[in-house]
Design an enzyme around this catalytic site. Structure first.
Site, PDB file in Angstrom:
ATOM      1  N   GLU B  60       0.834  -1.198   0.000  1.00 40.97           N
ATOM      2  CA  GLU B  60       0.000   0.000   0.000  1.00 40.97           C
ATOM      3  C   GLU B  60       0.872   1.253   0.000  1.00 40.97           C
ATOM      4  OE1 GLU B  60      -0.215  -2.517   2.212  1.00 40.97           O
ATOM      5  OE2 GLU B  60      -2.002  -3.521   1.422  1.00 40.97           O
ATOM      6  N   HIS B 130     -11.517  -5.640   8.708  1.00 39.67           N
ATOM      7  CA  HIS B 130     -12.244  -5.480   7.442  1.00 39.67           C
ATOM      8  C   HIS B 130     -13.502  -4.647   7.642  1.00 39.67           C
ATOM      9  CE1 HIS B 130      -9.761  -9.062   6.622  1.00 39.67           C
ATOM     10  NE2 HIS B 130      -9.797  -8.693   5.371  1.00 39.67           N
TER      11      HIS B 130
END
Lengths: 394, 325
Positions: B60, B130
């Site tokens: 990322e 999540h």
């Protein structure tokens, strides 16, 4: 002259670039598909009990994965991840450790935890996020952990365990322990910044950590050839001044031997070592994934033949340590045992409402206690909306 | 007009943006051939080639830095961070680099056109890795724009505006609604304004403010309140940064009451910023304290998700408290 750059200082007088592939690292292979050894290979020292324990753990992992993936498909658990195709890599490496060596897993290493003694009931409690789960039902299925078994609780973000393993191992060294840390991660996670940071920290500070990279060809849909261009992951160890070895990840004898030797060296020399296991992620990334969108059935079938369990089974039969018939009976019994345990665990209650605020800090803050109090009052007012906890609020 | 779910609307927006401007490039983990784990970039590689829609290595931090570089060169990178929970390795590149590119160089360089798309939020049994809603971290960073759509129509228009924005944008997509939210969406190119809230239901007694997936929830609470004879004015903030003080303030000046709802934890959440600003703007018109209905100050739970959520019942209770104050 001093060497402030800490690098080789020999000279050439015409420009020469070293190829990115100058280093090509061979793969250690000991056991052939037919269960016999390669010419020139020697089996590692492995007693019958350990070998059978490793084998049983592989079978357990395979059967657990089959059953629990089916349970996910039936909607009984929300999520699952299989180890399919990598059982030898995980269990061969775990088997080469001391029981008090720390294991820091990524998420596909349930076999290592089973090898340490995690019970079927404990697996089920985590998978069903029930009140008996050591992690108090807080994480998605397969995020296991056990302090007693020296197995760090799994965290979903990728690669975060790598520098932590370096730190844990460094602390083991400072404490004078005769133990090290083994850190599992995938070839995809090795792209994260934490991989580079973790290896370099371990190298510079001479931390006894075994970096165990499961190069299984895919990071979800992304094939390894879109993940990196170097010679696998092992070559990176060399870049950080770390010893590296590449092993056939479907060959449990090779994995066991490499890990055993690496462990001895890492402890003796107080240094990190990188092991790259070459296998194939035969299942989907997770139950949320469908590999038909990015790879062919033909490719999968080719790799299915490279089964780590059958290879080891043949070797065990050759050794006279395993009888094929009893093996089948055991597997059938195991299937039933898993199903029974599943039925028990799914009926166990979820963690109580007090675990909403526990463990955020060592002691819940006043604000958290206030929030819990208000939440309880709210649930009591609307019990039908919160069936998991409503009946159990004092 | 065509019926689309939110993923289809996002995919359609990316398609139009790539067609319109060859500087628009989409990338991220599994974004290429596979079309992303949620399939938001489906078929884009097929249509625009591997150079403009591609898989990145799993980093990322790398994705964000790469996007900064591309945008600095003048292209319009639309980088996907697979889950907002995984944006934190990119935090340095976003907070210290994207956000300050123009400022630190005296406008010699900028990263306008850069968009980080990322699915956020809970309600999907995802546990704490999540389900997070990290908008407040980024709202604390001058130089960024932070946008959250509530439905397919909004998603398409706001995403196209984000790609066309002269400033870097973080575009939080409510993943719970990816397939669940379906609506009529114009097939042609259109933009919706960044920095403008929208009054989605007019009312007289109380202002109800939310964004993203919580809009459905506050609507449900307003419907409950209506049965008690309480008329709620519902506002979708749409942009967290910059945020539309004027629209919210005008509404509260009219209703005298404000309930703010967000998924993220209470403490340090963006509702606090809204409450502080509105009490200053509307102090003498407020009939009751501003209420915040938010997540608890704990990591997002799994087994106790239902209890944690800032749901319609908690919102309804806040409405009643506010009215009865």
């Amino acid at each position: 002259m001093t060497n402030p750059n800490n690098a080789t200082n020999t000279s050439v007088h015409s420009a020469e670039f070293i190829s990115g592939h100058a280093l090509s690292i061979p793969t250690l292979r000991v056991l052939k598909d037919d269960g016999t050894l390669y010419d020139g290979a020697t089996a590692p020292e492995l007693d019958k009990a350990t070998a059978l324990k490793m084998y049983d753990t592989m079978v357990f992992t395979r059967v657990l994965d089959e059953r629990m993936l089916a349970a996910q498909r039936q909607g009984r658990i929300s999520f699952y991840m299989q180890c399919l195709g990598e059982e030898a890599a995980i269990i061969g490496s775990a088997g080469a450790l001391d029981d008090e060596d720390m294991i820091m897993a990524q998420y596909r290493e349930q076999g290592a935890l089973r090898y340490r003694g995690f019970t079927l009931e404990q697996f089920m409690n985590q998978l069903f996020s029930n009140e008996k789960d050591l992690g108090k039902g807080r994480q998605m299925p397969v995020h296991y952990g056990s302090k007693a078994l020296h197995y760090m609780t799994v965290s979903s973000p990728l690669g975060t365990q790598i520098p932590q393993a370096s730190g844990y191992a460094y602390a083991q060294k400072l404490r004078g322990k005769d133990n090290l840390t083994l850190c599992y991660f995938g070839e995809g996670a090795a792209s994260e910044g934490d991989f580079h940071a973790g290896l370099n920290m371990a190298a510079v500070h001479k931390a006894p950590v075994l970096f165990f990279c499961r190069n299984n060809g895919y990071a979800i849909s992304t094939p390894a050839n879109e993940q990196f261009l170097g010679d696998g992951i092992a070559c990176r160890g060399v870049g950080y001044g770390i010893k590296a070895i590449r092993v056939d990840g479907a060959d449990i004898l090779a994995v066991y031997q490499a890990t055993k030797m690496a462990r001895e060296q890492a402890l003796a020399e107080k240094e990190p070592i990188l092991i790259e296991s070459m296998a194939y992620r035969l299942g989907a990334h997770s139950s949320s994934d469908d590999p038909s969108g990015y790879r062919s059935k033909e490719e999968e079938e080719l790799w299915r033949k490279n089964d780590p369990i059958s290879r080891f089974r043949l070797w065990l039969i050759n050794q006279g340590w395993l009888d094929d018939a009893s093996d089948t009976e055991q597997t059938t019994a195991l299937r039933q045992e898993i199903l029974d345990a599943l039925k028990v665990a799914e009926k166990v209650a979820k963690p109580g409402i007090e675990h909403m605020i526990s463990d955020v800090y060592a002691e819940p803050t006043e604000l958290l206690q206030q929030q819990l109090k208000e939440l309880k009052a709210h649930i009591k007012k609307y019990p039908d909306a919160y069936p998991v906890t409503a009946g159990r609020i004092d | 007009m065509a019926k689309m779910n939110m993923l289809q609307a996002i995919n359609n927006a990316l398609d139009l943006a790539m067609e319109k401007d060859d500087g628009v490039v989409c990338f991220g983990e599994d974004v290429g051939h596979f079309g992303g784990v949620f399939r938001a970039t489906s078929k884009l590689q097929e249509k625009y080639g591997k150079a403009r829609c591609f898989n990145t290595p799993l980093t990322e931090q790398g994705i964000a830095g790469f996007a900064n570089g591309m945008a600095a060169q003048g292209m319009k990178p639309v980088a996907e961070i697979q889950f907002a929970d995984y944006i934190f390795p990119a935090f340095d590149q976003i907070v210290n680099e994207s956000a300050k590119f123009r400022y630190r160089s005296g406008d010699e360089f900028n990263v306008g056109g850069l968009v980080f798309r990322t699915p956020y939020g809970g309600g999907i049994a995802g546990g704490h890795y999540h389900s997070q809603s990290p908008e407040a971290y980024f709202a604390h960073t001058p130089g960024l724009k932070v946008v959250v759509p509530r439905d397919p129509y909004q998603a398409k228009g706001l995403l196209l505006a984000s790609i066309n924005s002269p400033d870097p944008v973080i575009f939080f997509e409510p993943k719970r609604l990816y397939r669940a939210s379906v609506g009529e969406v114009p097939e042609e190119y259109y933009e919706l304004p960044i920095g403008k809230a929208e009054v989605v239901q007019e009312g007289t007694d109380l202002t109800l403010l939310a964004w993203g997936a919580q809009m459905e929830i506050v609507q449900k609470a307003a419907d409950m309140a209506e049965k008690d004879g309480i008329s709620c004015e519902i506002i979708d903030l749409r942009s967290i940064l910059p945020w539309d003080v004027e629209t919210v303030a005008q509404s509260v000046l009219k209703t005298g009451r404000l309930v703010i709802n967000h998924e993220a934890p209470l403490t340090g959440g963006f509702a606090g910023e809204v409450a502080a600003t509105i009490q200053q703007r509307c102090f003498l018109h407020l009939e009751s304290p501003i209420e915040r209905v938010c997540g608890l100050d704990v990591p997002y739970p799994l087994a106790l998700e239902k209890e944690y959520i800032a749901d319609h019942l908690k919102t309804y209770e806040a409405i009643v408290r506010s009215i009865n104050f």
